[in-house]
Design a protein around this motif. Structure first.
Motif, mmCIF file in Angstrom:
data_model
loop_
_atom_site.group_PDB
_atom_site.id
_atom_site.type_symbol
_atom_site.label_atom_id
_atom_site.label_comp_id
_atom_site.label_asym_id
_atom_site.label_seq_id
_atom_site.Cartn_x
_atom_site.Cartn_y
_atom_site.Cartn_z
ATOM 1 N N ILE A 19 4.289 1.496 0.228
ATOM 2 C CA ILE A 19 3.521 -0.200 0.190
ATOM 3 C C ILE A 19 2.373 -0.605 1.295
ATOM 4 O O ILE A 19 1.865 -1.182 0.356
ATOM 5 N N VAL A 23 -0.971 -1.555 -0.118
ATOM 6 C CA VAL A 23 -1.484 -3.316 0.483
ATOM 7 C C VAL A 23 -2.954 -2.757 1.261
ATOM 8 O O VAL A 23 -3.780 -3.915 0.552
ATOM 9 N N VAL A 47 3.816 -8.732 -1.584
ATOM 10 C CA VAL A 47 4.493 -7.671 -2.082
ATOM 11 C C VAL A 47 4.695 -8.391 -3.275
ATOM 12 O O VAL A 47 5.772 -9.598 -2.619
#
Length: 284
Positions: A19, A23, A47
């Protein structure tokens, strides 16, 4: 390629690292979590969090809705095939275009480890589903040795139950970077990748590398599998995990893991991190 990406198992070390990479690459990321309180760090990254449970299909429709690509990770439990099947069905119903699945090294129906055989069930279901997929099979994580290595610094002895076996250990950051690359490019349809470290080594060699870094002699003394499992049992590890560990330790001790793949370098354009890099991070 920018698309709406869902990451399951979002609070695990691997998924969290994926993640963060996504990002930083400017991707739109949604994370599946069971408890939002445990994912505040992900929320702080911008997120989108969706609450759901892979063992509760009724919670999954809203998780997969509007998603283009889903990264699906399941924990090593007896119910992992059920969890993955629920996720796959929800993805299909929601119109997800592609599934990227984290499997396991050696995942085959005749593998010597129960974890690998369970992963093979989910791999087969995904391949047979007709959906576009990429399956990633990472080797033994370097980080699995962290506690034993740290203890060896004080004790002068590296104790682990891998016998004289050699295996191509891989850094978890490499797994995350590789998965993020696959999730954000469209050249990996219906492919299975096995990713390993750059060389197959024994724990004798790991002990030697530790010695060089800390300027102190560290020796590797293989513990028996039963000695290792007794320690794990005393720590409260459940029976399924103990059996899983027994399988892996016996298989790796017999050189089941003595395989090096070039899939990582082929896709990433650079070699995977070696054991020296990991040990320097861990010990310095």
């Amino acid at each position: 390629m920018t698309n709406n990406i869902l990451v399951t198992g979002a609070t695990s070390n691997i998924s969290t690292a994926i993640i963060k990479q996504l990002v930083s690459d400017g991707q739109s990321v949604r994370a599946l979590v069971r408890d939002s309180k445990k994912a505040e760090n992900l929320k702080d990254l911008g997120v989108e969090l969706r609450i759901g449970d892979l063992e509760k299909p009724v919670t999954l429709n809203q998780v997969f809705s509007g998603i283009d690509t889903a990264f699906i990770l399941t924990a090593p439990t007896p119910r992992a095939p059920e969890q993955f099947s629920n996720a796959l069905w929800a993805a299909r119903q929601a119109g997800v275009k592609r599934i990227v699945r984290l499997s396991a090294f050696g995942a085959e129906h005749n593998a010597p480890t129960i974890n690998s055989r369970l992963h093979a069930l989910s791999d087969s279901e995904l391949v047979a589903s007709g959906m576009t997929y990429t399956i990633i099979k990472p080797h033994f994580f370097m980080q699995n040795l962290s506690m034993a290595i740290k203890n060896s610094v004080d004790e002068g002895v590296l104790r682990f139950s891998l016998g004289d076996g050699k295996l191509a250990l891989i850094h978890t950051n490499d797994i995350a970077e590789f998965a993020a690359k696959i999730l954000t490019t469209n050249k990996h349809d219906n492919v299975v990748y096995t990713i390993t470290g750059p060389e197959s080594i024994s724990l004798y060699e790991v002990a030697s590398e530790v010695s060089s870094i800390i300027h102190k002699t560290i020796k590797y003394e293989p513990a028996t599998v039963e000695q290792f499992l007794e320690v794990m049992a005393n720590m409260g590890i459940d029976d399924f995990t103990l059996n899983l560990l027994r399988d892996y330790l016996n298989a790796y001790s017999n050189n089941w893991g003595d395989i090096v793949s070039n899939d990582f370098s082929k896709i990433m354009g650079k070699p995977a991190r070696n054991i020296s890099t990991f040990l320097s991070e861990l010990l310095m």
